[in-house]
Design a protein around this motif. Structure first.
Motif, PDB file in Angstrom:
ATOM      1  N   GLN A 151       0.866  -1.184   0.000  1.00  0.00           N
ATOM      2  CA  GLN A 151       0.000   0.000   0.000  1.00  0.00           C
ATOM      3  C   GLN A 151       0.900   1.231   0.000  1.00  0.00           C
ATOM      4  O   GLN A 151       1.551   1.536   1.002  1.00  0.00           O
ATOM      5  CB  GLN A 151      -0.907   0.011   1.232  1.00  0.00           C
ATOM      6  CG  GLN A 151      -1.929   1.141   1.186  1.00  0.00           C
ATOM      7  CD  GLN A 151      -2.851   1.131   2.385  1.00  0.00           C
ATOM      8  OE1 GLN A 151      -2.471   0.706   3.457  1.00  0.00           O
ATOM      9  NE2 GLN A 151      -4.071   1.615   2.195  1.00  0.00           N
ATOM     10  N   LEU A 152       0.956   1.874  -1.141  1.00  0.00           N
ATOM     11  CA  LEU A 152       1.819   3.046  -1.284  1.00  0.00           C
ATOM     12  C   LEU A 152       1.153   4.271  -0.679  1.00  0.00           C
ATOM     13  O   LEU A 152      -0.063   4.307  -0.509  1.00  0.00           O
ATOM     14  CB  LEU A 152       2.152   3.265  -2.767  1.00  0.00           C
ATOM     15  CG  LEU A 152       3.075   2.195  -3.351  1.00  0.00           C
ATOM     16  CD1 LEU A 152       3.140   2.304  -4.871  1.00  0.00           C
ATOM     17  CD2 LEU A 152       4.478   2.319  -2.750  1.00  0.00           C
ATOM     18  N   PRO A 153       1.942   5.295  -0.350  1.00  0.00           N
ATOM     19  CA  PRO A 153       1.382   6.502   0.254  1.00  0.00           C
ATOM     20  C   PRO A 153       0.284   7.096  -0.629  1.00  0.00           C
ATOM     21  O   PRO A 153       0.465   7.229  -1.842  1.00  0.00           O
ATOM     22  CB  PRO A 153       2.578   7.459   0.318  1.00  0.00           C
ATOM     23  CG  PRO A 153       3.784   6.602   0.232  1.00  0.00           C
ATOM     24  CD  PRO A 153       3.400   5.390  -0.543  1.00  0.00           C
ATOM     25  N   GLY A 154      -0.860   7.419  -0.035  1.00  0.00           N
ATOM     26  CA  GLY A 154      -1.940   8.036  -0.779  1.00  0.00           C
ATOM     27  C   GLY A 154      -2.850   7.055  -1.479  1.00  0.00           C
ATOM     28  O   GLY A 154      -3.875   7.445  -2.041  1.00  0.00           O
ATOM     29  N   GLU A 155      -2.474   5.760  -1.464  1.00  0.00           N
ATOM     30  CA  GLU A 155      -3.339   4.758  -2.103  1.00  0.00           C
ATOM     31  C   GLU A 155      -4.207   4.094  -1.042  1.00  0.00           C
ATOM     32  O   GLU A 155      -3.776   3.905   0.101  1.00  0.00           O
ATOM     33  CB  GLU A 155      -2.486   3.730  -2.852  1.00  0.00           C
ATOM     34  CG  GLU A 155      -1.742   4.341  -4.026  1.00  0.00           C
ATOM     35  CD  GLU A 155      -1.099   3.313  -4.940  1.00  0.00           C
ATOM     36  OE1 GLU A 155      -1.191   2.113  -4.643  1.00  0.00           O
ATOM     37  OE2 GLU A 155      -0.502   3.735  -5.939  1.00  0.00           O
ATOM     38  N   SER A 156      -5.425   3.732  -1.429  1.00  0.00           N
ATOM     39  CA  SER A 156      -6.353   3.162  -0.454  1.00  0.00           C
ATOM     40  C   SER A 156      -6.315   1.633  -0.468  1.00  0.00           C
ATOM     41  O   SER A 156      -6.833   0.986   0.429  1.00  0.00           O
ATOM     42  CB  SER A 156      -7.765   3.648  -0.737  1.00  0.00           C
ATOM     43  OG  SER A 156      -8.123   3.330  -2.069  1.00  0.00           O
ATOM     44  N   GLU A 157      -5.694   1.061  -1.507  1.00  0.00           N
ATOM     45  CA  GLU A 157      -5.680  -0.395  -1.607  1.00  0.00           C
ATOM     46  C   GLU A 157      -4.263  -0.927  -1.769  1.00  0.00           C
ATOM     47  O   GLU A 157      -3.339  -0.190  -2.107  1.00  0.00           O
ATOM     48  CB  GLU A 157      -6.535  -0.839  -2.792  1.00  0.00           C
ATOM     49  CG  GLU A 157      -7.997  -0.486  -2.607  1.00  0.00           C
ATOM     50  CD  GLU A 157      -8.900  -1.126  -3.648  1.00  0.00           C
ATOM     51  OE1 GLU A 157      -8.371  -1.753  -4.592  1.00  0.00           O
ATOM     52  OE2 GLU A 157     -10.131  -0.989  -3.510  1.00  0.00           O
ATOM     53  N   TYR A 158      -4.140  -2.221  -1.534  1.00  0.00           N
ATOM     54  CA  TYR A 158      -2.864  -2.905  -1.727  1.00  0.00           C
ATOM     55  C   TYR A 158      -2.739  -3.375  -3.176  1.00  0.00           C
ATOM     56  O   TYR A 158      -3.725  -3.789  -3.782  1.00  0.00           O
ATOM     57  CB  TYR A 158      -2.768  -4.123  -0.804  1.00  0.00           C
ATOM     58  CG  TYR A 158      -2.398  -3.776   0.616  1.00  0.00           C
ATOM     59  CD1 TYR A 158      -3.302  -3.159   1.468  1.00  0.00           C
ATOM     60  CD2 TYR A 158      -1.125  -4.061   1.109  1.00  0.00           C
ATOM     61  CE1 TYR A 158      -2.966  -2.830   2.769  1.00  0.00           C
ATOM     62  CE2 TYR A 158      -0.771  -3.740   2.417  1.00  0.00           C
ATOM     63  CZ  TYR A 158      -1.693  -3.127   3.241  1.00  0.00           C
ATOM     64  OH  TYR A 158      -1.356  -2.812   4.525  1.00  0.00           O
ATOM     65  N   THR A 159      -1.549  -3.316  -3.717  1.00  0.00           N
ATOM     66  CA  THR A 159      -1.262  -3.813  -5.063  1.00  0.00           C
ATOM     67  C   THR A 159      -0.229  -4.930  -4.946  1.00  0.00           C
ATOM     68  O   THR A 159       0.754  -4.790  -4.214  1.00  0.00           O
ATOM     69  CB  THR A 159      -0.691  -2.691  -5.956  1.00  0.00           C
ATOM     70  OG1 THR A 159      -1.642  -1.623  -5.999  1.00  0.00           O
ATOM     71  CG2 THR A 159      -0.417  -3.184  -7.364  1.00  0.00           C
ATOM     72  N   LEU A 160      -0.462  -6.028  -5.674  1.00  0.00           N
ATOM     73  CA  LEU A 160       0.477  -7.157  -5.644  1.00  0.00           C
ATOM     74  C   LEU A 160       1.605  -6.928  -6.643  1.00  0.00           C
ATOM     75  O   LEU A 160       1.352  -6.656  -7.818  1.00  0.00           O
ATOM     76  CB  LEU A 160      -0.269  -8.461  -5.973  1.00  0.00           C
ATOM     77  CG  LEU A 160       0.578  -9.733  -5.968  1.00  0.00           C
ATOM     78  CD1 LEU A 160       1.048 -10.056  -4.538  1.00  0.00           C
ATOM     79  CD2 LEU A 160      -0.209 -10.922  -6.531  1.00  0.00           C
ATOM     80  N   TYR A 161       2.830  -7.027  -6.179  1.00  0.00           N
ATOM     81  CA  TYR A 161       3.999  -6.909  -7.048  1.00  0.00           C
ATOM     82  C   TYR A 161       4.742  -8.238  -7.059  1.00  0.00           C
ATOM     83  O   TYR A 161       5.051  -8.788  -5.994  1.00  0.00           O
ATOM     84  CB  TYR A 161       4.930  -5.790  -6.582  1.00  0.00           C
ATOM     85  CG  TYR A 161       4.320  -4.431  -6.741  1.00  0.00           C
ATOM     86  CD1 TYR A 161       4.387  -3.760  -7.958  1.00  0.00           C
ATOM     87  CD2 TYR A 161       3.640  -3.830  -5.684  1.00  0.00           C
ATOM     88  CE1 TYR A 161       3.788  -2.513  -8.111  1.00  0.00           C
ATOM     89  CE2 TYR A 161       3.043  -2.583  -5.833  1.00  0.00           C
ATOM     90  CZ  TYR A 161       3.127  -1.930  -7.046  1.00  0.00           C
ATOM     91  OH  TYR A 161       2.535  -0.704  -7.203  1.00  0.00           O
ATOM     92  N   LYS A 162       4.999  -8.740  -8.265  1.00  0.00           N
ATOM     93  CA  LYS A 162       5.622 -10.053  -8.432  1.00  0.00           C
ATOM     94  C   LYS A 162       7.005  -9.940  -9.055  1.00  0.00           C
ATOM     95  O   LYS A 162       7.397  -8.879  -9.533  1.00  0.00           O
ATOM     96  CB  LYS A 162       4.730 -10.933  -9.327  1.00  0.00           C
ATOM     97  CG  LYS A 162       3.395 -11.281  -8.681  1.00  0.00           C
ATOM     98  CD  LYS A 162       2.515 -12.112  -9.597  1.00  0.00           C
ATOM     99  CE  LYS A 162       1.887 -11.265 -10.681  1.00  0.00           C
ATOM    100  NZ  LYS A 162       0.866 -11.992 -11.445  1.00  0.00           N
ATOM    101  N   LYS A 163       7.691 -11.064  -9.096  1.00  0.00           N
ATOM    102  CA  LYS A 163       9.023 -11.152  -9.689  1.00  0.00           C
ATOM    103  C   LYS A 163       9.103 -10.400 -11.014  1.00  0.00           C
ATOM    104  O   LYS A 163       8.264 -10.616 -11.897  1.00  0.00           O
ATOM    105  CB  LYS A 163       9.379 -12.633  -9.907  1.00  0.00           C
ATOM    106  CG  LYS A 163      10.757 -12.863 -10.467  1.00  0.00           C
ATOM    107  CD  LYS A 163      11.079 -14.336 -10.560  1.00  0.00           C
ATOM    108  CE  LYS A 163      12.451 -14.532 -11.197  1.00  0.00           C
ATOM    109  NZ  LYS A 163      12.848 -15.949 -11.194  1.00  0.00           N
ATOM    110  N   GLY A 164      10.096  -9.527 -11.141  1.00  0.00           N
ATOM    111  CA  GLY A 164      10.282  -8.769 -12.375  1.00  0.00           C
ATOM    112  C   GLY A 164       9.595  -7.414 -12.352  1.00  0.00           C
ATOM    113  O   GLY A 164       9.858  -6.571 -13.205  1.00  0.00           O
ATOM    114  N   GLU A 165       8.712  -7.199 -11.375  1.00  0.00           N
ATOM    115  CA  GLU A 165       7.998  -5.918 -11.282  1.00  0.00           C
ATOM    116  C   GLU A 165       8.685  -5.004 -10.257  1.00  0.00           C
ATOM    117  O   GLU A 165       9.478  -5.466  -9.443  1.00  0.00           O
ATOM    118  CB  GLU A 165       6.544  -6.169 -10.888  1.00  0.00           C
ATOM    119  CG  GLU A 165       5.800  -7.019 -11.931  1.00  0.00           C
ATOM    120  CD  GLU A 165       4.356  -7.305 -11.567  1.00  0.00           C
ATOM    121  OE1 GLU A 165       3.592  -7.595 -12.497  1.00  0.00           O
ATOM    122  OE2 GLU A 165       4.009  -7.270 -10.367  1.00  0.00           O
ATOM    123  N   SER A 166       8.360  -3.723 -10.306  1.00  0.00           N
ATOM    124  CA  SER A 166       8.947  -2.796  -9.347  1.00  0.00           C
ATOM    125  C   SER A 166       7.984  -1.658  -9.049  1.00  0.00           C
ATOM    126  O   SER A 166       7.001  -1.453  -9.775  1.00  0.00           O
ATOM    127  CB  SER A 166      10.285  -2.256  -9.858  1.00  0.00           C
ATOM    128  OG  SER A 166      10.105  -1.573 -11.072  1.00  0.00           O
TER     129      SER A 166
END
Lengths: 103, 103
Positions: B63-78
């Motif tokens: 959950q990044l600053p200012g975001e209301s939801e969680y985002t899934l980050y997988k291998k190869g992503e940033s």
């Protein structure tokens, strides 16, 4: 303390579902070390080359080949595991270590 | 992949009783990165400099600053975390990552 002028493999080496992980460091001489971290648990590893294990933080109890009991190794201490051997260890909390592989 | 001609700090950076650990890598340019590993858990970190987090293995929900939801980050992503911010994450199994600090 730092290792200077080395190469580091980005991806971690992962064992036991991530409870043991390490990063591989390669020196200009070709010498290889791993910087590793173990969480609480009982582990068994096998050697190919002779390994010197230096404890950087925390502690671990180790049963070396041919020994009947476990010995506790703490920060600043080290032990040597012969080539082509297996050794068992118990980590109570965690241990930060540097493993050097004999060429 | 490898980082070449770098310095590596021997001792691990240890957070959350060792469930999150990293090793500091310093480049000739002075740029700093950490190679880290997180086990299952919920964590919150604060940034000083802007950070780019690259997933090397496993995955993490953030959950990044200012975001209301969680985002899934997988291998190869940033993803990028702004300076002087806090961000929260959930790791289901484990995640291997590289964190780059903006100078």
């Amino acid at each position: 303390m730092e290792f200077k002028n080395v190469s580091v493999v980005k991806e971690a080496n992962v064992y036991f579902d991530g409870k043991v992980t390490s990063r591989t460091v390669v020196f200009e001489s070709g010498e290889k070390k791993t910087l590793g971290f173990m969480l609480e648990g009982d582990y068994k590893f096998n050697t190919d080359a002779e390994e010197t294990m230096e404890i950087l933080g925390g502690d671990m109890s180790v049963q070396l080949p041919g020994e009947s009991e476990y010995t506790l190794y703490k920060k600043g201490e080290s032990y040597v595991v012969p080539a082509n051997a297996s050794f068992e260890m118990t980590v109570d909390k965690y241990v930060d270590y540097c493993c050097s592989y004999k060429k």
